[in-house]
Design an enzyme around this catalytic site. Structure first.
Site, PDB file in Angstrom:
ATOM      1  N   ASP A  86      40.389  25.200  15.561  1.00 24.98           N
ATOM      2  CA  ASP A  86      41.711  25.759  15.299  1.00 24.98           C
ATOM      3  C   ASP A  86      41.447  27.240  15.003  1.00 24.98           C
ATOM      4  O   ASP A  86      40.787  27.557  14.012  1.00 24.98           O
ATOM      5  CB  ASP A  86      42.342  25.043  14.095  1.00 24.98           C
ATOM      6  N   LEU A  87      41.966  28.102  15.841  1.00 25.75           N
ATOM      7  CA  LEU A  87      41.561  29.504  15.766  1.00 25.75           C
ATOM      8  C   LEU A  87      42.092  30.216  14.529  1.00 25.75           C
ATOM      9  O   LEU A  87      41.697  31.349  14.255  1.00 25.75           O
ATOM     10  CB  LEU A  87      41.983  30.245  17.039  1.00 25.75           C
ATOM     11  N   LYS A 142      42.623  41.432  29.903  1.00 27.28           N
ATOM     12  CA  LYS A 142      43.924  42.056  29.863  1.00 27.28           C
ATOM     13  C   LYS A 142      45.004  40.979  29.805  1.00 27.28           C
ATOM     14  O   LYS A 142      44.705  39.859  30.206  1.00 27.28           O
ATOM     15  CB  LYS A 142      44.134  42.965  31.079  1.00 27.28           C
ATOM     16  N   ASP A 171      38.490  44.749  33.369  1.00 22.38           N
ATOM     17  CA  ASP A 171      39.492  44.986  34.392  1.00 22.38           C
ATOM     18  C   ASP A 171      38.836  44.442  35.651  1.00 22.38           C
ATOM     19  O   ASP A 171      37.906  45.053  36.177  1.00 22.38           O
ATOM     20  CB  ASP A 171      39.770  46.489  34.541  1.00 22.38           C
ATOM     21  N   HIS A 172      39.275  43.271  36.103  1.00 24.36           N
ATOM     22  CA  HIS A 172      38.470  42.594  37.130  1.00 24.36           C
ATOM     23  C   HIS A 172      38.423  43.378  38.447  1.00 24.36           C
ATOM     24  O   HIS A 172      37.544  43.165  39.258  1.00 24.36           O
ATOM     25  CB  HIS A 172      38.921  41.143  37.339  1.00 24.36           C
ATOM     26  N   LYS A 176      35.179  44.239  41.697  1.00 21.38           N
ATOM     27  CA  LYS A 176      35.294  43.933  43.132  1.00 21.38           C
ATOM     28  C   LYS A 176      34.258  44.727  43.917  1.00 21.38           C
ATOM     29  O   LYS A 176      34.047  45.912  43.631  1.00 21.38           O
ATOM     30  CB  LYS A 176      36.701  44.248  43.639  1.00 21.38           C
ATOM     31  N   GLU A 210      50.700  42.091  46.962  1.00 18.37           N
ATOM     32  CA  GLU A 210      50.481  40.638  46.964  1.00 18.37           C
ATOM     33  C   GLU A 210      51.629  39.983  47.710  1.00 18.37           C
ATOM     34  O   GLU A 210      52.770  40.430  47.614  1.00 18.37           O
ATOM     35  CB  GLU A 210      50.471  40.118  45.527  1.00 18.37           C
ATOM     36  N   ASP A 229      51.306  45.065  34.287  1.00 18.51           N
ATOM     37  CA  ASP A 229      50.400  44.054  34.839  1.00 18.51           C
ATOM     38  C   ASP A 229      49.376  44.659  35.801  1.00 18.51           C
ATOM     39  O   ASP A 229      48.235  44.201  35.856  1.00 18.51           O
ATOM     40  CB  ASP A 229      51.243  42.991  35.571  1.00 18.51           C
ATOM     41  N   HIS A 234      44.682  48.150  36.722  1.00 21.67           N
ATOM     42  CA  HIS A 234      43.966  48.114  38.011  1.00 21.67           C
ATOM     43  C   HIS A 234      44.184  49.383  38.846  1.00 21.67           C
ATOM     44  O   HIS A 234      43.233  50.006  39.321  1.00 21.67           O
ATOM     45  CB  HIS A 234      44.393  46.900  38.848  1.00 21.67           C
ATOM     46  N   LYS A 334      54.774  42.196  44.016  1.00 24.59           N
ATOM     47  CA  LYS A 334      54.671  40.778  44.375  1.00 24.59           C
ATOM     48  C   LYS A 334      55.626  40.535  45.541  1.00 24.59           C
ATOM     49  O   LYS A 334      56.601  41.251  45.728  1.00 24.59           O
ATOM     50  CB  LYS A 334      55.099  39.894  43.200  1.00 24.59           C
TER      51      LYS A 334
END
Ligand code: BG6
Length: 481
Positions: A86-87, A142, A171-172, A176, A210, A229, A234, A334
């Site tokens: 339990d955090l 993020k 930050d993925h 890349k 996307e 987002d 990014h 999107k």
């Protein structure tokens, strides 16, 4: 090197969708250091074996070539452990500390794959429990905050328990392969550097498009929107990689110092310039790949009167000697016409054309998705029999073909870097705060604007105002050229 990797949010979406597949690939490629344990923690009670079975089942959703064979999974599963926590309970952190101390691994990486509103509590509890020794690093996913003040507050709490070099902000996009190649292209080759400036470059376009909608994340997305987002993190990180000065070394801080300078050089927005240089949109029903898709307001968990933007296009400038006056266009959304992420560097045309016919300028396209590669567009003579006419040709570099060894995915790369303590691809707190400082006037101007986002049909490239904004400079988006 022995390691313990603890995944907070061990049963959540991010863990089974991205982290476990990435860890498995690292394991399969022999990159996961031997002698490690991966501990998933979450709220409900499970045994190690129950957790392993849960993860095994989730692998069914992974692309076929990335799925483990039974024997491979059995070996990978030996690394996996589960612990109920339990955090909000200090006792549970004491229990975690005892579990970690038993082994005293060389490196402990704590990956917070939980809802971000828990980050500050978790970091404070980790500090109080003493799980912040020099061998410990904490990885934060993020979104880190929703504005400057909230990001600063997270950083303040994190800093109370961890030194800056122990806090790794993911930050993925930086993981890349195309982004590694951008760095290699600029700083490993002398060819482009003399051209990488206002005298030769007309404009730069960054598109992160996307075709998917918000899917089942409607509740999260509606409180976030495309600016927070995708742009604040990014898109701006890509911009810094394009615009930064050559760093003196390849050390993390040398790189991050240069990226920070770019963020500080971005032209600040005013309420007037937001109206002129930023376009926000929201998708309506449309067609993607021949399939009818619903509009944003009809997506699950999205309020019918939402004014959240699912598209942003903006124009900015980097105000320094190298880039003064060169427009940087950023665009993300999107439900656009394609899944397509790329950076286009448009060069200036020749100063004095002597060939009839084509007046096209050169461009360099750095492709991030769906495949990664480089394209250099040149003009060549096509002997047509009616004098010298020029035609566009492109030099294509496909990295999958150029490098036959396994390409490493973004999360695999970043997780291995986190275990090894390589910080180059993680975002420093001052970069992250500066990015918020720059986007905040846009959020403020939108809040005060009763007009809301402009509608666009799913399957298009966003509202027409996006093309009009670029056309004002005499430019067009890449797909319109
Ligand atoms: C995430 C965003 O950071 O990036 C998502 O929260 C988005 O909304 C995703 O879909 C895109 O990542 P990628 O790697 O699929 O382009």
């Amino acid at each position: 090197m022995s390691f313990d990797l603890v995944l907070f949010g061990g049963t959540g979406d991010l863990t089974w969708r991205k982290l476990m597949p990435a860890l498995f690939q690292a394991f399969r490629h022999g990159k996961l250091p031997p002698g490690g344990r991966i501990l998933a923690v979450a709220r409900d009670a499970r045994t190690d074996d129950e957790y392993r079975a849960f993860i095994r089942e989730k692998f069914a959703d992974v692309d076929a070539p990335k799925q483990p064979r039974e024997d491979e999974f059995a070996r990978f599963a030996e690394l996996l452990h589960y612990r109920r926590m339990d955090l909000s309970h200090a006792d549970d952190y004491a229990g975690l500390k005892a579990w970690l101390d038993e082994r005293a691994a060389d490196t402990v990486v704590l990956f917070l794959a939980t809802s971000p509103h828990l980050f500050t509590d978790i970091c404070a509890q980790l500090g109080s429990a003493g799980i912040n020794g020099p061998q410990v690093r904490v990885v934060l996913e993020k979104p880190l905050g929703h504005d400057l003040a909230s990001a600063q507050e997270i950083n303040r709490v994190v800093r109370a328990s961890f030194a800056e070099h122990q806090a790794l902000r993911i930050d993925h996009y930086l993981g890349k392969p195309a982004v590694q190649n951008l760095s290699a292209l600029r700083f490993g080759n002398a060819l482009f550097e003399p051209l990488w400036r206002r005298e030769s470059i007309a404009n730069i376009q960054i598109t992160l498009a996307e075709s998917l909608g918000v899917g089942t994340r409607g509740d999260f997305y509606d409180g976030t929107g495309a600016l927070r987002d995708m742009v604040q993190n990014h898109a701006l990180q890509l911009l810094t990689m394009i615009a930064m000065e050559p760093p003196p070394t390849h050390d993390a801080d040398a790189i991050r110092d240069e990226k920070l300078k770019v963020l500080k050089s971005l032209k600040p927005f005013t309420p007037e310039s937001v109206g002129r240089d930023v376009v926000r949109g929201q998708y309506r029903a449309g067609t993607i790949d021949g399939q009818a898709v619903p509009g944003y307001l009809d997506e699950p968990k999205v309020p019918a009167d939402s004014t959240t933007e699912t598209f942003v296009a903006l124009r900015t400038e980097v105000q320094n000697w190298r880039w003064a006056g060169v427009p940087f266009y950023l665009r993300t959304g999107k439900r656009l016409a394609a899944r397509h992420a790329q950076i286009v560097v448009n060069f200036r045309p020749v100063p004095h054309p002597i060939f009839p016919g084509s007046s096209r300028a050169n461009k360099l396209v750095i492709k991030l998705q769906p495949e990664d590669g480089l394209e250099l567009h040149l003009l060549a003579a096509k002997g047509s029999g009616q004098g010298e006419l020029l035609a566009p040709v492109s030099l294509d570099l496909d990295f999958d073909k150029a490098f036959t060894s396994e390409r490493v995915g973004a999360y695999e790369r970043l997780l291995m870097d986190a275990l090894a303590g390589r910080l180059n691809l993680f975002v420093r707190s001052d970069e992250q705060e500066q990015a918020w400082r720059w986007v905040e006037p846009i959020l403020d101007a939108w809040r005060a604007d009763p007009n809301g986002p402009r509608p666009y049909a799913a399957g298009t490239w966003g509202p027409p105002a996006s093309s009009a904004m670029v056309a004002r400079d005499g430019c067009s988006w890449d797909e319109e050229q």
